[in-house]
Design a protein around this motif. Structure first.
Motif: not given
Length: 207
Positions: A2-3, A8-9, A14-15, A187-188
């Motif tokens: 979901n969005l 979050t991913l 990016v972080g 994480r997928l």
């Protein structure tokens, strides 16, 4: 997915890109005897830190785009190659081809390829560790797809840096991309969640 999970991913990727870029920049800064906080000044340090963070953020976003491009290719490939073993061999073939390409792309005319082979070798070693962990977390069928993503996709994403004969530029691009790719592939299966009973697992789960 979901969005909220996608956001979050994306933000975490990016972080990580920013953190990895700053880490590379800090190592280079400390290793350079010609540069010091005194010579650069506070404004110079702040500017370089901001510039490095922006580069890391862009690499994290680029890695995220490459990740979803890979998932799309993997999805269609699984439909084209009905024989899973054949698709596995195709991925192994591309791993070898891209690794050799990464070496050939960096070797100046007339020079030995040996000094330029360290990068794909290190990427392969790192990819092996990530793939072992992915296979442990999911199943052994995830090993080869993860190797493919962590080597072929990472090196292809880093082609702009590989075209430059600059160790700092190469490290600044390859390391954040590798870290971001490793984070996303590991994480997928957690982001997708368990497959519903009686349905086929998503393509990304076996990657």
């Amino acid at each position: 997915m979901n969005l909220a999970k996608w956001t979050t991913l994306f933000l975490s990727t990016v972080g990580l890109g920013i953190a990895a870029a700053i880490a590379v920049g800090a190592v280079v800064f400390l290793a350079n005897p010609e540069v010091s906080p005194q010579t650069m000044g506070l404004e110079g340090l702040a500017f370089n830190l901001l510039q490095t963070a922006i580069v890391g953020a862009l690499l994290g976003a680029f890695s995220h785009m490459g990740f979803f491009a890979y998932l799309t290719v993997n999805f269609f490939a699984q439909g084209i190659f009905r024989n899973k073993l054949l698709w596995m061999y195709v991925q192994v073939f591309f791993i070898v081809v891209v690794a050799f390409y990464a070496v050939a792309l960096r070797v100046p005319a007339g020079e030995s390829f040996v000094p330029y082979a360290w990068l794909p070798v290190l990427v392969l070693l790192g990819a092996y560790l990530v793939s072992r962990r992915k296979a442990t977390q999911t199943n052994r069928n995830a090993f080869v797809p993860t190797m493919f993503f962590m080597t072929a996709v990472t090196l292809l994403e880093a082609v702009p840096a590989l075209r430059q004969y600059n160790a700092y530029g190469t490290a600044m691009m390859v390391l954040p991309l590798f870290v971001c790719n490793a984070w996303q592939i590991l994480r997928l299966h957690k982001v997708l969640g368990p497959a519903a009973p009686g349905t086929q697992e998503p393509a990304g789960r076996a990657s």
